[in-house]
Design a protein around this motif. Structure first.
Motif, PDB file in Angstrom:
ATOM      1  N   GLU A 126       0.829  -1.205   0.000  1.00 17.93           N
ATOM      2  CA  GLU A 126       0.000   0.000   0.000  1.00 17.93           C
ATOM      3  C   GLU A 126       0.866   1.259   0.000  1.00 17.93           C
ATOM      4  O   GLU A 126       0.577   2.223  -0.710  1.00 17.93           O
ATOM      5  N   LYS A 127       1.930   1.248   0.801  1.00 17.61           N
ATOM      6  CA  LYS A 127       2.934   2.312   0.764  1.00 17.61           C
ATOM      7  C   LYS A 127       4.151   1.786   0.013  1.00 17.61           C
ATOM      8  O   LYS A 127       5.070   1.221   0.600  1.00 17.61           O
ATOM      9  N   GLN A 173       4.131   4.935  -7.474  1.00 19.08           N
ATOM     10  CA  GLN A 173       3.192   4.916  -6.356  1.00 19.08           C
ATOM     11  C   GLN A 173       3.848   5.252  -5.023  1.00 19.08           C
ATOM     12  O   GLN A 173       3.166   5.387  -4.012  1.00 19.08           O
ATOM     13  N   SER A 174       5.163   5.382  -5.034  1.00 22.49           N
ATOM     14  CA  SER A 174       5.860   5.715  -3.804  1.00 22.49           C
ATOM     15  C   SER A 174       5.606   7.170  -3.446  1.00 22.49           C
ATOM     16  O   SER A 174       5.778   8.074  -4.270  1.00 22.49           O
TER      17      SER A 174
END
Length: 439
Positions: A252-253, A259-260
């Motif tokens: 998710e993280k 997406q980071s």
């Protein structure tokens, strides 16, 4: 049924007087699936960490505090050769028929096991080469001097002896000895990652082709070893305090990619472990992940081999107690790429340039089977032949060579006839004009 197996090596004397375990067994081959069992043992070997390599036909094991390599035949289960080298070996990696050796003095020794050709690099590391990771195009070496070198493998294997062997790049963000390396097998330079573990209590994720540190991870204690998921989705770390950590790269993280949410220069503290080694086993000194990334195998200094279920993150299960310090866990690839040849024997290395022979077994016939041969050796008419025949009946009939020649001749004759008719018409018109003029 596919059988998944792995090799485990031990080092040092037996820890206790246990008559159930052979005293001279040094390398064990275990079957993981469908049921766990010991399928083979290789004797009289004491293998330090990062010094075991396994091929389809042989096992290569460097010996503790020695300059020798033991070569075992997997088919016969015995020692086939003993190779003595000029320097003590601290790390080993295998790529196809090329064995890469890291020495105590900081050199690399490249040995083509099918021909015996040997290439030795200068001492590029100040201290011993502690670990090696290999891809089809690059070698990555970690050292006790805290540096990581990236080498071009095709350049190291050049036949020209005048070429200087120097690292392609040096990664120098760590501040203590490198303990372990793992590299992904992607061929895209933008997604090629390497992960290094160091005694400075950190792991760094690298884009090793670009020489860029993508993320720095900090741990409560020094990481001893790590293993990368086969799909490079996560990696697993064992630390000095006995903890086992699972680091998800694209959770998710996300730590990497678009997406980071943080800059790559931001260090991430890893504090929550998914498991801990039993106190009687000691911290894991080696790790291995199976082919689908669901099972983690850990080896411990007090002889324990433990299994961890990564899907449920449940407590460990003991698979074996080898009564000696476990130093290496090496999984055998479940599916190996097809090769046209297979080395029949291991040729001991030699220094210098000279002509050398390559002896191998052919994996298939030189001439592929013909269509007629397939029909002859099959029972009845083959299915593909019937399908082709039915399709041929459904297609419109085509002109053969004879019909094409007749058509061409007809076209030439009609051209001559049309020319004669035009000439006849022109002559008749002139005759009519002359007759009307005389009248």
């Amino acid at each position: 049924m596919l059988i998944e197996s792995y090799f485990v090596s031990v080092s040092g004397p037996p820890l206790a007087n246990n008559t159930a375990i052979s005293k001279d067994a040094g390398i064990y081959e275990h079957t993981l699936h469908p049921s766990h069992s010991t399928s083979n043992t290789l004797k009289k070997s004491s293998v330090p960490r990062n010094c075991l390599a396994v091929s389809d036909t042989h096992v290569f094991a460097a010996q503790d505090d020695k300059s020798t390599i033991y070569v075992y035949s997997r088919a016969k289960g015995n020692q086939e050769a003993l190779v003595t080298l000029p320097e003590r070996i601290r790390s080993v990696a295998l790529l196809d028929d090329v064995l890469i050796l890291g020495t105590q003095e900081g050199r690399l020794i490249i040995w083509e096991v099918c021909t015996g050709r040997q290439v030795t690099t200068p001492a590029s590391h100040v201290q011993a080469v502690s670990c090696i990771a290999a891809t089809p195009f690059h070698l990555i070496t970690g050292s006790d001097d805290s540096n990581i070198h990236v080498w071009s493998l095709p350049r190291l294997l050049e036949l020209d002896s005048t070429i200087e062997h120097e690292p392609q790049d040096t990664l120098s963000n760590h501040r203590a000895a490198i303990t372990s390396l793992a590299v992904g097998q992607s061929v895209n330079p933008d997604t090629n990652i390497c992960i290094s573990a160091s005694r400075d209590k950190s792991c760094i994720i690298w884009n090793y082709q670009l020489g860029v540190a993508l993320r720095t991870l900090l741990f409560p204690s020094a990481p001893l070893c790590l293993s990368l998921d086969p799909c490079a989705r996560a990696f697993y770390v064992s630390s000095e305090d006995g903890s086992l950590y699972a680091v998800e790269l694209f959770a998710e993280k996300a730590l990497l990619g678009p997406q980071s949410g943080e800059e790559s220069s931001t260090a991430v503290q890893v504090s929550s472990a998914f498991g801990a080694a039993p106190q009687e086993a000691g911290p894991a000194s080696c790790l291995g992940v199976n082919y689908d990334g669901t099972i983690l195998i850990s080896g411990h200094p007090r002889g324990h081999v433990l299994r961890w279920d990564l899907s449920s993150r449940a407590d460990s299960t003991e698979l074996a107690n080898l009564n000696a310090s476990v130093t290496n866990v090496e999984f055998v690839p479940l599916l190996t790429p097809a090769r046209s040849t297979k080395s029949a024997m291991v040729v001991k290395p030699f220094l210098g340039s000279r002509s050398y022979d390559f002896t191998s077994q052919l994996g298939s016939d030189l001439v592929s089977d013909t269509r007629f041969g397939k029909m002859l050796n099959s029972n009845g008419i083959p299915k593909d032949v019937l399908e082709q025949a039915i399709l041929a009946f459904q297609e419109p009939a085509g002109d053969n060579i004879g019909d094409q020649e007749v058509r061409k001749e007809n076209e030439e004759l009609w051209e001559i006839i049309n020319q004669q008719r035009a000439l006849q018409k022109k002559t008749l018109d002139r005759y009519v004009e002359a007759k009307s003029a005389n009248a």
